[in-house]
Design a protein around this motif. Structure first.
Motif, mmCIF file in Angstrom:
data_model
loop_
_atom_site.group_PDB
_atom_site.id
_atom_site.type_symbol
_atom_site.label_atom_id
_atom_site.label_comp_id
_atom_site.label_asym_id
_atom_site.label_seq_id
_atom_site.Cartn_x
_atom_site.Cartn_y
_atom_site.Cartn_z
ATOM 1 N N TYR A 156 26.760 17.425 59.300
ATOM 2 C CA TYR A 156 28.021 17.347 58.548
ATOM 3 C C TYR A 156 27.913 16.450 57.311
ATOM 4 O O TYR A 156 28.329 16.826 56.219
ATOM 5 N N HIS A 157 27.336 15.259 57.458
ATOM 6 C CA HIS A 157 27.240 14.320 56.330
ATOM 7 C C HIS A 157 26.058 14.623 55.407
ATOM 8 O O HIS A 157 25.813 13.875 54.457
ATOM 9 N N ARG A 158 25.328 15.683 55.691
ATOM 10 C CA ARG A 158 24.206 16.076 54.820
ATOM 11 C C ARG A 158 24.440 17.472 54.235
ATOM 12 O O ARG A 158 23.532 18.272 54.144
ATOM 13 N N GLY A 159 25.637 17.738 53.845
ATOM 14 C CA GLY A 159 25.945 19.007 53.190
ATOM 15 C C GLY A 159 26.503 20.072 54.105
ATOM 16 O O GLY A 159 27.028 21.077 53.639
ATOM 17 N N GLY A 160 26.349 19.900 55.427
ATOM 18 C CA GLY A 160 26.985 20.806 56.385
ATOM 19 C C GLY A 160 26.338 22.156 56.552
ATOM 20 O O GLY A 160 26.968 23.084 57.065
ATOM 21 N N VAL A 161 25.063 22.312 56.140
ATOM 22 C CA VAL A 161 24.395 23.616 56.266
ATOM 23 C C VAL A 161 22.977 23.419 56.775
ATOM 24 O O VAL A 161 22.313 22.408 56.456
ATOM 25 N N ILE A 162 22.479 24.388 57.566
ATOM 26 C CA ILE A 162 21.134 24.316 58.135
ATOM 27 C C ILE A 162 20.634 25.732 58.396
ATOM 28 O O ILE A 162 21.429 26.657 58.612
ATOM 29 N N SER A 163 19.332 25.908 58.378
ATOM 30 C CA SER A 163 18.764 27.232 58.683
ATOM 31 C C SER A 163 18.823 27.486 60.178
ATOM 32 O O SER A 163 18.750 26.560 60.996
ATOM 33 N N LEU A 164 18.961 28.742 60.538
ATOM 34 C CA LEU A 164 18.972 29.116 61.949
ATOM 35 C C LEU A 164 17.654 28.742 62.612
ATOM 36 O O LEU A 164 17.643 28.248 63.751
ATOM 37 N N PRO B 299 19.401 17.212 52.297
ATOM 38 C CA PRO B 299 19.768 16.220 51.269
ATOM 39 C C PRO B 299 20.069 14.873 51.913
ATOM 40 O O PRO B 299 20.277 14.787 53.133
ATOM 41 N N PRO B 300 20.100 13.790 51.122
ATOM 42 C CA PRO B 300 20.453 12.469 51.671
ATOM 43 C C PRO B 300 21.851 12.495 52.282
ATOM 44 O O PRO B 300 22.725 13.246 51.839
ATOM 45 N N GLY C 160 15.357 9.001 66.012
ATOM 46 C CA GLY C 160 15.956 10.333 66.150
ATOM 47 C C GLY C 160 16.120 11.021 64.817
ATOM 48 O O GLY C 160 15.909 12.235 64.689
ATOM 49 N N ASP C 161 16.485 10.248 63.790
ATOM 50 C CA ASP C 161 16.640 10.808 62.451
ATOM 51 C C ASP C 161 15.295 11.293 61.902
ATOM 52 O O ASP C 161 15.232 12.275 61.156
ATOM 53 N N GLU C 162 14.240 10.601 62.269
ATOM 54 C CA GLU C 162 12.898 11.003 61.830
ATOM 55 C C GLU C 162 12.574 12.413 62.309
ATOM 56 O O GLU C 162 12.112 13.260 61.535
ATOM 57 N N PHE C 163 12.842 12.685 63.587
ATOM 58 C CA PHE C 163 12.588 14.025 64.123
ATOM 59 C C PHE C 163 13.495 15.051 63.458
ATOM 60 O O PHE C 163 13.052 16.139 63.068
ATOM 61 N N PHE C 164 14.787 14.706 63.307
ATOM 62 C CA PHE C 164 15.731 15.647 62.704
ATOM 63 C C PHE C 164 15.298 16.036 61.295
ATOM 64 O O PHE C 164 15.274 17.218 60.939
ATOM 65 N N LEU C 165 14.950 15.048 60.474
ATOM 66 C CA LEU C 165 14.604 15.311 59.079
ATOM 67 C C LEU C 165 13.272 16.041 58.935
ATOM 68 O O LEU C 165 13.072 16.785 57.966
ATOM 69 N N GLU C 166 12.376 15.855 59.875
ATOM 70 C CA GLU C 166 11.113 16.605 59.859
ATOM 71 C C GLU C 166 11.336 18.072 60.210
ATOM 72 O O GLU C 166 10.569 18.947 59.791
ATOM 73 N N THR C 167 12.391 18.345 60.972
ATOM 74 C CA THR C 167 12.627 19.695 61.511
ATOM 75 C C THR C 167 13.623 20.501 60.685
ATOM 76 O O THR C 167 13.423 21.693 60.452
ATOM 77 N N ALA C 168 14.701 19.864 60.251
ATOM 78 C CA ALA C 168 15.822 20.576 59.632
ATOM 79 C C ALA C 168 15.518 21.000 58.197
ATOM 80 O O ALA C 168 14.929 20.244 57.428
#
Length: 313
Positions: free
Chosen positions: A33-41, A293-294, A277-285
């Motif tokens: 949500y706080h990073r633009g609210g969009v992600i790939s399936l 985005p930040p 946890g953020d490290e894993f999320f940002l590597e994956t998303a």
């Protein structure tokens, strides 16, 4: 990867009835949500995989969320992307404030009463649900009440739902008979709000996540996948309680009310696992433009403040 922690996480996932649709919502609210609210399936499938959900179940979950207006889908090339809709944005904002920011105002002994007798039948159920999000409960036929409601939030709700011409809002006050009527008021509160059920849920939540906290408290370096699992499971379970907790004044609650203990535990555990946890999320998303985005600066105000990553140029 900590074997003991892995066992505790695996047992928790196996023993809890986790809804794929609800867990996707938790990931969107916590991390997207706080990073633009969009992600790939494809990214979402990878993130959900660490909780035991396969590709088919993730596709089913996002399909339901699109059908219900929470997400919208877009295909670019051969890749699908999912985005928070404008119509659901306010719900994400409300949930974000309730989960990550502690707000408990001193009670002024006033009650807000909303009279629904003039609301058209097809709109009544919708409005009742919206009022329940603010903590209101049905105390009589066509009368919903809350002790000391946020006036601005109530006004915004009625304006957004175009209900200002269909409801009557009253302000009532607990009179000086307060001390004598206190037991009766407490019984009324326990009858109309889910106090015993919430107390049991807080007890279980504290018991479950204390064990997680003891295991991560002294870890020098957390495994990013495990940290992400704990972070999402924590918020998922905490969210499910908080969205049912009307955040009533402490004067109207049992003396052994556990919300503050649950809040303190959530704060300490979230801060402990956040960075890894953020490290894993940002590597994956991923988004259509590549890396996420930040995060919005508001993101780092969660639970009293999170450490922001250092900027690199």
């Amino acid at each position: 990867m900590n074997p003991k922690l892995k066992q505790v996480i695996d047992d928790f996932i196996q023993n809890e009835t986790l809804s794929g649709t609800s867990l996707v919502m938790t990931i969107f609210g916590d991390s997207i949500y706080h990073r633009g609210g969009v992600i790939s399936l494809a990214s979402l499938i990878q993130l959900m995989n660490v909780f035991g959900f396969n590709e088919r179940s993730v596709r089913t979950a996002v399909f339901r969320l699109v059908q219900n207006g929470w997400l919208s889908s877009e295909k670019i090339g051969r890749t699908s992307y999912y985005r928070i809709t404008e119509s659901s944005r306010q719900r994400f904002i409300t949930a974000d404030q309730k989960i990550y920011s502690f707000q408990h105002n001193e009670w002024d002994q006033k009650w807000d009463l909303v009279l629904l007798s003039s609301v058209e039948l097809e709109n009544k159920q919708i409005l009742k649900k919206e009022l329940e999000w603010l903590g209101f409960a049905n105390i009589a036929t066509n009368v919903m009440a809350y002790p000391g409601c946020d006036q601005q939030k109530l006004q915004n709700l009625l304006l957004n739902n175009k209900m200002t011409d269909q409801v009557v809002v009253f302000r009532a006050e607990t009179l000086q008979l307060w001390q004598e009527s206190y037991p009766t008021i407490k019984r009324m509160v326990e009858t109309n709000w889910p106090i015993p059920e919430l107390h049991q849920r807080y007890e279980k939540f504290i018991s479950d996540f204390r064990e997680f906290f003891y295991l991560v408290e002294n870890e020098e370096e957390l495994d990013p996948v495990q940290a992400f699992q704990i972070r999402i499971l924590l918020i998922h379970q905490y969210r499910r309680i908080l969205l049912k907790d009307p955040n009533l004044p402490f004067e109207l609650l049992p003396t052994d009310w556990l919300s503050l203990i649950a809040r303190n535990l959530s704060t300490n555990l979230y801060q402990a696992v956040f960075a890894a946890g953020d490290e894993f999320f940002l590597e994956t998303a991923r988004t259509a433009e590549g890396l996420m985005p930040p995060a919005h600066p508001q993101f780092y105000k969660r639970f009293g403040g999170l450490k922001q990553p250092e900027l690199t140029f």
